[in-house]
Design a protein around this motif. Structure first.
Motif, PDB file in Angstrom:
ATOM      1  N   PRO A   1      69.551  46.304  48.200  1.00 50.18           N
ATOM      2  CA  PRO A   1      68.766  45.739  49.299  1.00 50.18           C
ATOM      3  C   PRO A   1      68.256  44.341  48.991  1.00 50.18           C
ATOM      4  O   PRO A   1      68.009  43.994  47.831  1.00 50.18           O
ATOM      5  CB  PRO A   1      67.604  46.722  49.436  1.00 50.18           C
ATOM      6  CG  PRO A   1      67.452  47.311  48.074  1.00 50.18           C
ATOM      7  CD  PRO A   1      68.846  47.403  47.519  1.00 50.18           C
ATOM      8  N   CYS A   2      68.112  43.547  50.031  1.00 44.00           N
ATOM      9  CA  CYS A   2      67.553  42.203  49.884  1.00 44.00           C
ATOM     10  C   CYS A   2      66.120  42.314  49.369  1.00 44.00           C
ATOM     11  O   CYS A   2      65.370  43.192  49.796  1.00 44.00           O
ATOM     12  CB  CYS A   2      67.578  41.493  51.236  1.00 44.00           C
ATOM     13  SG  CYS A   2      66.792  39.872  51.230  1.00 44.00           S
ATOM     14  N   PRO A   3      65.720  41.438  48.443  1.00 45.14           N
ATOM     15  CA  PRO A   3      64.345  41.492  47.903  1.00 45.14           C
ATOM     16  C   PRO A   3      63.264  41.318  48.957  1.00 45.14           C
ATOM     17  O   PRO A   3      62.115  41.686  48.730  1.00 45.14           O
ATOM     18  CB  PRO A   3      64.334  40.314  46.909  1.00 45.14           C
ATOM     19  CG  PRO A   3      65.757  40.102  46.540  1.00 45.14           C
ATOM     20  CD  PRO A   3      66.547  40.427  47.771  1.00 45.14           C
ATOM     21  N   PHE A   4      63.621  40.740  50.117  1.00 48.53           N
ATOM     22  CA  PHE A   4      62.638  40.560  51.176  1.00 48.53           C
ATOM     23  C   PHE A   4      62.464  41.818  52.019  1.00 48.53           C
ATOM     24  O   PHE A   4      61.666  41.836  52.958  1.00 48.53           O
ATOM     25  CB  PHE A   4      63.040  39.390  52.079  1.00 48.53           C
ATOM     26  CG  PHE A   4      63.170  38.076  51.352  1.00 48.53           C
ATOM     27  CD1 PHE A   4      62.384  37.805  50.244  1.00 48.53           C
ATOM     28  CD2 PHE A   4      64.069  37.116  51.769  1.00 48.53           C
ATOM     29  CE1 PHE A   4      62.497  36.599  49.562  1.00 48.53           C
ATOM     30  CE2 PHE A   4      64.190  35.904  51.107  1.00 48.53           C
ATOM     31  CZ  PHE A   4      63.399  35.641  50.001  1.00 48.53           C
ATOM     32  N   THR A   5      63.230  42.877  51.706  1.00 48.64           N
ATOM     33  CA  THR A   5      63.145  44.155  52.412  1.00 48.64           C
ATOM     34  C   THR A   5      62.613  45.212  51.449  1.00 48.64           C
ATOM     35  O   THR A   5      62.942  45.183  50.270  1.00 48.64           O
ATOM     36  CB  THR A   5      64.538  44.595  52.910  1.00 48.64           C
ATOM     37  OG1 THR A   5      65.071  43.584  53.761  1.00 48.64           O
ATOM     38  CG2 THR A   5      64.452  45.901  53.695  1.00 48.64           C
ATOM     39  N   ALA A   6      61.819  46.127  51.962  1.00 56.43           N
ATOM     40  CA  ALA A   6      61.306  47.210  51.113  1.00 56.43           C
ATOM     41  C   ALA A   6      62.474  48.021  50.556  1.00 56.43           C
ATOM     42  O   ALA A   6      63.320  48.500  51.306  1.00 56.43           O
ATOM     43  CB  ALA A   6      60.379  48.110  51.917  1.00 56.43           C
TER      44      ALA A   6
ATOM     45  N   GLU B   1      59.504  54.662  51.950  1.00 49.27           N
ATOM     46  CA  GLU B   1      58.448  53.779  52.442  1.00 49.27           C
ATOM     47  C   GLU B   1      58.790  53.268  53.839  1.00 49.27           C
ATOM     48  O   GLU B   1      57.921  53.132  54.701  1.00 49.27           O
ATOM     49  CB  GLU B   1      58.280  52.603  51.463  1.00 49.27           C
ATOM     50  CG  GLU B   1      56.983  51.831  51.639  1.00 49.27           C
ATOM     51  CD  GLU B   1      56.830  50.725  50.616  1.00 49.27           C
ATOM     52  OE1 GLU B   1      55.769  50.090  50.619  1.00 49.27           O
ATOM     53  OE2 GLU B   1      57.778  50.480  49.845  1.00 49.27           O
ATOM     54  N   ARG B   2      60.071  53.001  54.071  1.00 49.92           N
ATOM     55  CA  ARG B   2      60.503  52.509  55.377  1.00 49.92           C
ATOM     56  C   ARG B   2      60.432  53.602  56.439  1.00 49.92           C
ATOM     57  O   ARG B   2      60.272  53.318  57.626  1.00 49.92           O
ATOM     58  CB  ARG B   2      61.929  51.965  55.287  1.00 49.92           C
ATOM     59  CG  ARG B   2      62.108  50.889  54.212  1.00 49.92           C
ATOM     60  CD  ARG B   2      63.396  50.138  54.385  1.00 49.92           C
ATOM     61  NE  ARG B   2      63.264  49.162  55.449  1.00 49.92           N
ATOM     62  CZ  ARG B   2      64.294  48.549  56.024  1.00 49.92           C
ATOM     63  NH1 ARG B   2      65.520  48.834  55.652  1.00 49.92           N
ATOM     64  NH2 ARG B   2      64.106  47.678  56.981  1.00 49.92           N
ATOM     65  N   LEU B   3      60.557  54.833  56.010  1.00 48.47           N
ATOM     66  CA  LEU B   3      60.496  55.962  56.938  1.00 48.47           C
ATOM     67  C   LEU B   3      59.064  56.316  57.314  1.00 48.47           C
ATOM     68  O   LEU B   3      58.789  56.746  58.429  1.00 48.47           O
ATOM     69  CB  LEU B   3      61.166  57.194  56.321  1.00 48.47           C
ATOM     70  CG  LEU B   3      62.672  57.109  56.056  1.00 48.47           C
ATOM     71  CD1 LEU B   3      63.144  58.350  55.327  1.00 48.47           C
ATOM     72  CD2 LEU B   3      63.438  56.940  57.363  1.00 48.47           C
ATOM     73  N   LEU B   4      58.138  56.101  56.388  1.00 48.17           N
ATOM     74  CA  LEU B   4      56.761  56.541  56.594  1.00 48.17           C
ATOM     75  C   LEU B   4      55.852  55.463  57.164  1.00 48.17           C
ATOM     76  O   LEU B   4      54.856  55.765  57.799  1.00 48.17           O
ATOM     77  CB  LEU B   4      56.177  57.051  55.265  1.00 48.17           C
ATOM     78  CG  LEU B   4      56.875  58.275  54.663  1.00 48.17           C
ATOM     79  CD1 LEU B   4      56.293  58.582  53.294  1.00 48.17           C
ATOM     80  CD2 LEU B   4      56.743  59.475  55.582  1.00 48.17           C
ATOM     81  N   GLY B   5      56.201  54.190  56.916  1.00 52.49           N
ATOM     82  CA  GLY B   5      55.306  53.130  57.331  1.00 52.49           C
ATOM     83  C   GLY B   5      54.092  53.077  56.422  1.00 52.49           C
ATOM     84  O   GLY B   5      54.043  53.713  55.374  1.00 52.49           O
ATOM     85  N   THR B   6      53.100  52.323  56.823  1.00 54.43           N
ATOM     86  CA  THR B   6      51.887  52.196  56.000  1.00 54.43           C
ATOM     87  C   THR B   6      50.664  52.396  56.889  1.00 54.43           C
ATOM     88  O   THR B   6      49.950  51.461  57.202  1.00 54.43           O
ATOM     89  CB  THR B   6      51.827  50.804  55.341  1.00 54.43           C
ATOM     90  OG1 THR B   6      51.999  49.802  56.360  1.00 54.43           O
ATOM     91  CG2 THR B   6      52.896  50.635  54.293  1.00 54.43           C
TER      92      THR B   6
ATOM     93  N   LEU C   1      58.469  48.830  57.544  1.00 50.80           N
ATOM     94  CA  LEU C   1      59.164  49.502  58.642  1.00 50.80           C
ATOM     95  C   LEU C   1      60.555  48.926  58.891  1.00 50.80           C
ATOM     96  O   LEU C   1      60.793  47.730  58.736  1.00 50.80           O
ATOM     97  CB  LEU C   1      58.347  49.393  59.935  1.00 50.80           C
ATOM     98  CG  LEU C   1      57.127  50.294  60.078  1.00 50.80           C
ATOM     99  CD1 LEU C   1      56.546  50.137  61.472  1.00 50.80           C
ATOM    100  CD2 LEU C   1      57.474  51.746  59.825  1.00 50.80           C
ATOM    101  N   ALA C   2      61.471  49.797  59.333  1.00 51.87           N
ATOM    102  CA  ALA C   2      62.841  49.402  59.653  1.00 51.87           C
ATOM    103  C   ALA C   2      62.869  48.882  61.088  1.00 51.87           C
ATOM    104  O   ALA C   2      63.258  49.591  62.023  1.00 51.87           O
ATOM    105  CB  ALA C   2      63.781  50.582  59.474  1.00 51.87           C
TER     106      ALA C   2
ATOM    107  N   TYR D   1      66.575  49.653  67.933  1.00 45.79           N
ATOM    108  CA  TYR D   1      67.793  50.322  68.417  1.00 45.79           C
ATOM    109  C   TYR D   1      67.443  51.683  69.015  1.00 45.79           C
ATOM    110  O   TYR D   1      67.891  52.027  70.128  1.00 45.79           O
ATOM    111  CB  TYR D   1      68.787  50.475  67.262  1.00 45.79           C
ATOM    112  CG  TYR D   1      69.893  51.474  67.541  1.00 45.79           C
ATOM    113  CD1 TYR D   1      70.949  51.147  68.388  1.00 45.79           C
ATOM    114  CD2 TYR D   1      69.860  52.755  66.982  1.00 45.79           C
ATOM    115  CE1 TYR D   1      71.953  52.073  68.668  1.00 45.79           C
ATOM    116  CE2 TYR D   1      70.850  53.678  67.250  1.00 45.79           C
ATOM    117  CZ  TYR D   1      71.898  53.336  68.095  1.00 45.79           C
ATOM    118  OH  TYR D   1      72.876  54.256  68.365  1.00 45.79           O
ATOM    119  N   LEU D   2      66.648  52.476  68.305  1.00 43.30           N
ATOM    120  CA  LEU D   2      66.257  53.789  68.801  1.00 43.30           C
ATOM    121  C   LEU D   2      65.480  53.678  70.113  1.00 43.30           C
ATOM    122  O   LEU D   2      65.553  54.570  70.972  1.00 43.30           O
ATOM    123  CB  LEU D   2      65.402  54.518  67.765  1.00 43.30           C
ATOM    124  CG  LEU D   2      66.094  54.952  66.472  1.00 43.30           C
ATOM    125  CD1 LEU D   2      65.071  55.548  65.509  1.00 43.30           C
ATOM    126  CD2 LEU D   2      67.206  55.953  66.739  1.00 43.30           C
ATOM    127  N   ALA D   3      64.749  52.586  70.280  1.00 48.89           N
ATOM    128  CA  ALA D   3      63.936  52.370  71.484  1.00 48.89           C
ATOM    129  C   ALA D   3      64.763  51.873  72.665  1.00 48.89           C
ATOM    130  O   ALA D   3      64.203  51.593  73.736  1.00 48.89           O
ATOM    131  CB  ALA D   3      62.811  51.392  71.185  1.00 48.89           C
TER     132      ALA D   3
END
Length: 291
Positions: A38-43, A48-53, A120-121, A127-129
């Motif tokens: 993954p790109c360092p600018f992405t989690a 973590e991306r699935l759960l959010g903060t 978050l992704a 896309y899902l929205a």
């Protein structure tokens, strides 16, 4: 949700595109979002991306698109998304106003605003929205606004009916793959480490190959090549968002040498390129002049 007219609220606030993504995300999200490099600018942590903060358990995600395209001729040395006021500041302001309206309708509801700086992704949730689809250039593409959009999300305890993803998809012309300066597209995974946009933000010493990629166009920050050649970006409308209509596509690099870091932040702190500091911009300009 009873008594809450989200469409009316968004219209009042001039939020022109929004949709609802399910929360929690679908079971196959982990597989879809996983990247071996993954790109360092992405989690990097998929969980973590699935759960959010958030400090609460969300039940819905309100995903909003903010188009930023402005037609303009003349010289530019900055990527389009940095031409106007930093989108993080703009989107947060819009979404704060939306949450204020929603809070008045349901005082027990909880909200959390996310815009690019959280794990978050964003693109997957858009896309899902039902707001668009993925392009071969690794960008999220709106049928109306093209890929010149930034994404903001509100996670909330409100239970809202999710939208359905669009059946539309990238036409697959491969123009972005051919035009990419670092040939980072068209592989099993996005090769971020040869993307000019990434390299213009990368700190530390650069290899000759990396400098060569940076030197291929005049942009000292970011890269728009894969978007410029994309058929989905042809004849798209100008952004209706006032904050994105006043643009400054060019920054005088020679001036930066005369500014202290504090002065640089004071003058350009509200621009999306400022977070990396002036030294990176000066370095990139020197590379472009050498190449």
């Amino acid at each position: 949700m009873k008594d809450i007219n989200l469409q009316e609220f968004c219209k009042e606030l001039h939020i022109y595109e929004f949709g609802i993504a399910p929360w929690p995300l679908p079971e196959n999200a982990k597989t879809i979002l996983y990247e071996s490099n993954p790109c360092p600018f992405t989690a990097a942590d998929v969980e973590e991306r699935l759960l959010g903060t958030t400090e609460f358990t969300p039940k819905s995600a309100i995903v909003c698109l903010f188009p930023y395209y402005v037609e303009r001729s003349g010289p530019s040395n900055l990527s389009r998304y940095t031409w106007a006021t930093d989108y993080h500041l703009v989107i947060n302001e819009y979404l704060e106003k939306l949450t204020e309206k929603l809070q008045k309708m349901d005082t027990s509801a909880q909200f959390s605003i996310h815009c690019d700086t959280s794990p978050l992704a964003d693109r997957y949730m858009a896309y899902l929205a039902g707001l668009g689809f993925y392009g071969k250039n690794n960008c999220f593409i709106s049928p109306k606004w093209g890929s010149y959009v930034v994404i903001g999300t509100i996670l909330t305890t409100l239970e809202l009916e999710p939208n359905t993803p669009l059946a539309q998809s990238c036409i697959g012309c491969n123009r972005c793959i051919t035009a990419c300066l670092g040939q980072c597209l068209g592989h099993d995974e996005f090769k971020y480490d040869t993307c000019k946009s990434y390299l213009t933000q990368k700190k530390g010493d650069l290899t000759n190959e990396e400098e060569t990629i940076i030197g291929k166009t005049p942009l000292v920050f970011g890269c728009d090549v894969c978007q410029e050649v994309c058929p989905h970006n042809q004849n798209i409308p100008t952004t209706p968002i006032p904050e994105f209509q006043q643009v400054e596509p060019y920054i005088d690099i020679t001036e930066l040498d005369t500014l202290t870091n504090k002065e640089f932040k004071a003058k350009y702190g509200n621009r999306a390129f400022s977070w990396r500091g002036k030294k990176i911009l000066i370095r990139n300009q020197n590379i472009i002049e050498r190449k």
